[in-house]
Design an enzyme around this catalytic site. Sequence first.
Site, PDB file in Angstrom:
ATOM      1  CG  ASN A  84       0.636 -52.360   3.548  1.00 54.38           C
ATOM      2  OD1 ASN A  84       1.275 -53.308   3.984  1.00 54.38           O
ATOM      3  ND2 ASN A  84      -0.520 -52.510   2.917  1.00 54.38           N
ATOM      4  CG  HIS A  98       7.864 -43.184   9.693  1.00 57.28           C
ATOM      5  ND1 HIS A  98       9.143 -42.774   9.986  1.00 57.28           N
ATOM      6  CD2 HIS A  98       7.087 -42.768  10.711  1.00 57.28           C
ATOM      7  CE1 HIS A  98       9.132 -42.126  11.135  1.00 57.28           C
ATOM      8  NE2 HIS A  98       7.894 -42.108  11.597  1.00 57.28           N
ATOM      9  CG  ASP A 106      -7.898 -44.287  13.732  1.00 59.43           C
ATOM     10  OD1 ASP A 106      -7.413 -44.052  12.614  1.00 59.43           O
ATOM     11  OD2 ASP A 106      -8.966 -43.786  14.107  1.00 59.43           O
ATOM     12  CE1 TYR A 134      -5.029 -31.079   9.538  1.00 60.49           C
ATOM     13  CE2 TYR A 134      -4.738 -33.392  10.108  1.00 60.49           C
ATOM     14  CZ  TYR A 134      -5.487 -32.387   9.533  1.00 60.49           C
ATOM     15  OH  TYR A 134      -6.696 -32.687   8.948  1.00 60.49           O
ATOM     16  CG  ASP A 135       4.195 -33.744  11.692  1.00 61.47           C
ATOM     17  OD1 ASP A 135       3.467 -33.877  12.685  1.00 61.47           O
ATOM     18  OD2 ASP A 135       4.896 -34.665  11.237  1.00 61.47           O
ATOM     19  CE  LYS A 145       5.352 -36.699  14.360  1.00 64.00           C
ATOM     20  NZ  LYS A 145       4.793 -36.888  13.026  1.00 64.00           N
ATOM     21  CG  HIS A 165       0.232 -38.682  18.309  1.00 64.42           C
ATOM     22  ND1 HIS A 165       1.301 -37.997  17.775  1.00 64.42           N
ATOM     23  CD2 HIS A 165      -0.517 -39.072  17.235  1.00 64.42           C
ATOM     24  CE1 HIS A 165       1.194 -37.966  16.473  1.00 64.42           C
ATOM     25  NE2 HIS A 165       0.101 -38.612  16.111  1.00 64.42           N
TER      26      HIS A 165
HETATM   27  P1  IMP Z   1      -3.289 -42.345  10.914  1.00 66.83           P
HETATM   28  O1  IMP Z   1      -4.395 -42.916  11.743  1.00 66.83           O
HETATM   29  O2  IMP Z   1      -1.949 -42.510  11.529  1.00 66.83           O
HETATM   30  O3  IMP Z   1      -3.338 -42.800   9.496  1.00 66.83           O
HETATM   31  O4  IMP Z   1      -3.533 -40.760  10.900  1.00 66.83           O
HETATM   32  C1  IMP Z   1      -4.710 -40.174  10.386  1.00 66.83           C
HETATM   33  C2  IMP Z   1      -4.452 -38.722  10.054  1.00 66.83           C
HETATM   34  O5  IMP Z   1      -4.173 -37.984  11.257  1.00 66.83           O
HETATM   35  C3  IMP Z   1      -3.233 -38.491   9.163  1.00 66.83           C
HETATM   36  O6  IMP Z   1      -3.575 -38.600   7.809  1.00 66.83           O
HETATM   37  C4  IMP Z   1      -2.848 -37.064   9.534  1.00 66.83           C
HETATM   38  O7  IMP Z   1      -3.662 -36.132   8.862  1.00 66.83           O
HETATM   39  C5  IMP Z   1      -3.170 -37.011  11.015  1.00 66.83           C
HETATM   40  N1  IMP Z   1      -1.981 -37.388  11.830  1.00 66.83           N
HETATM   41  C6  IMP Z   1      -1.840 -38.503  12.571  1.00 66.83           C
HETATM   42  N2  IMP Z   1      -0.626 -38.533  13.150  1.00 66.83           N
HETATM   43  C7  IMP Z   1       0.015 -37.422  12.741  1.00 66.83           C
HETATM   44  C8  IMP Z   1       1.322 -36.901  12.986  1.00 66.83           C
HETATM   45  O8  IMP Z   1       2.170 -37.475  13.688  1.00 66.83           O
HETATM   46  N3  IMP Z   1       1.605 -35.727  12.392  1.00 66.83           N
HETATM   47  C9  IMP Z   1       0.725 -35.058  11.599  1.00 66.83           C
HETATM   48  N4  IMP Z   1      -0.482 -35.509  11.323  1.00 66.83           N
HETATM   49  C10 IMP Z   1      -0.857 -36.685  11.890  1.00 66.83           C
END
Ligand code: IMP
Length: 195
Positions: free
Chosen positions: A9, A12, A69, A152-153, A173, A178
């Site tokens: 949800n 972005h 993920d 962590y950006d 970015k 990733h």
């Molecule tokens: P998600 O799987 O995209 O929800 O990411 C899980 C967690 O990884 C996030 O809550 C962030 O702490 C970290 N994370 C994932 N992608 C990024 C990013 O592009 N920038 C900074 N932190 C990230």
Amino acid sequence: MEKIVFATNNAHKLAEIRQMLGSRWQVLSLAEIGCHDDIPETAETFEGNALQKARWIKDKYGYDCFADDSGLEVDALGGAPGIHSARYSGVHGDDTANNEKLLGELVGIADRHARFRCCIALLRGNDAPAFFEGVVEGEIIDRPTGIAGFGYDPLFRPDGWECTFAQAGADEKNAVSHRGRAVEKLAEYLAAACN
Ligand code: IMP
């Protein structure tokens, strides 16, 4: 248009993927299919968690689906926070606390090398699951710098960059991130699958 669910949800992420997949696909969010489930993420890997989320939607709601993920892997910490990135400090989604914890763990450690990793799992028709991975290498700097982005950006400076992800624009970015790289692979795969 073919319907496909992106198991998120996050507005972005949805906007980014809709733009990259183009008009052939109607990308639906979890809310748009009436899914308000607390989808389990109990696997030990990014791949496993992405597949678990996609499988949940496909089995319960019947839609073709992909899920992502992602997280941060720090070499000197044996790959932590990894799949625990969102809740590294103990509180899910507390970016400030997570960043503080990471800096604390790295006090006095010279090797600051790290990477963001993203895995997307796709379940389409009766096909076997397909996986798409994106990685961006970089390093963890000494103090949070920049206000853009999330997670962590402010601590992550990609290799070859003078600034952190949090000092960059979204397009800048996404071009190297990733998630951007994994999404690009998914988009190529879906484009080929439809020809
Ligand atoms: P998600 O799987 O995209 O929800 O990411 C899980 C967690 O990884 C996030 O809550 C962030 O702490 C970290 N994370 C994932 N992608 C990024 C990013 O592009 N920038 C900074 N932190 C990230």
